[in-house]
Motif scaffolding. Structure first.
Motif, mmCIF file in Angstrom:
data_model
loop_
_atom_site.group_PDB
_atom_site.id
_atom_site.type_symbol
_atom_site.label_atom_id
_atom_site.label_comp_id
_atom_site.label_asym_id
_atom_site.label_seq_id
_atom_site.Cartn_x
_atom_site.Cartn_y
_atom_site.Cartn_z
ATOM 1 N N LEU A 99 8.682 14.403 20.676
ATOM 2 C CA LEU A 99 9.066 13.287 19.803
ATOM 3 C C LEU A 99 9.668 12.138 20.613
ATOM 4 N N GLY A 100 9.299 10.930 20.258
ATOM 5 C CA GLY A 100 9.901 9.747 20.854
ATOM 6 C C GLY A 100 9.315 9.302 22.170
ATOM 7 N N GLN A 134 16.265 15.758 22.699
ATOM 8 C CA GLN A 134 15.054 15.573 23.496
ATOM 9 C C GLN A 134 14.600 16.910 24.089
ATOM 10 N N LYS A 192 6.182 8.105 22.563
ATOM 11 C CA LYS A 192 5.231 6.996 22.357
ATOM 12 C C LYS A 192 5.641 6.225 21.103
ATOM 13 N N ILE A 193 5.324 4.937 21.127
ATOM 14 C CA ILE A 193 5.600 4.084 19.973
ATOM 15 C C ILE A 193 4.291 3.464 19.534
ATOM 16 N N ASP A 194 3.971 3.602 18.258
ATOM 17 C CA ASP A 194 2.767 2.987 17.696
ATOM 18 C C ASP A 194 3.156 1.637 17.079
ATOM 19 N N LEU A 195 2.512 0.574 17.553
ATOM 20 C CA LEU A 195 2.781 -0.762 17.019
ATOM 21 C C LEU A 195 1.496 -1.352 16.458
ATOM 22 N N LYS A 196 1.608 -1.949 15.278
ATOM 23 C CA LYS A 196 0.484 -2.668 14.687
ATOM 24 C C LYS A 196 0.964 -4.052 14.320
#
Length: 66
Positions: free
Chosen positions: A58-59, A52, A61-65
């Motif tokens: 990196l890491g 980190q 945010k998480i993109d969800l669809k």
């Protein structure tokens, strides 16, 4: 040649060599201590925290669809 002068010159060269060796041994000892401290730090460090710190972008945010 003056024997006394030659003797003093050789003795002075020998003393300078001894001082150089002593300083080098001290430097090697300091380097070994720093290496041991670094090894201890690396063994106790958390791998995820190191990653980190190396790549903080990196890491986060998480993109969800759906």
């Amino acid at each position: 040649m003056d024997i006394a002068f030659l003797s003093m010159a050789l003795n002075q060269g020998h003393i300078q060599q001894q001082v150089s060796i002593s300083v080098m041994k001290k430097a090697i000892g300091n380097t070994e201590q720093q290496g041991e401290a670094l090894q201890k730090l690396m063994s106790t460090a958390d791998a995820a925290a190191i990653q980190q710190a190396a790549q903080p972008h990196l890491g986060g945010k998480i993109d969800l669809k759906l």
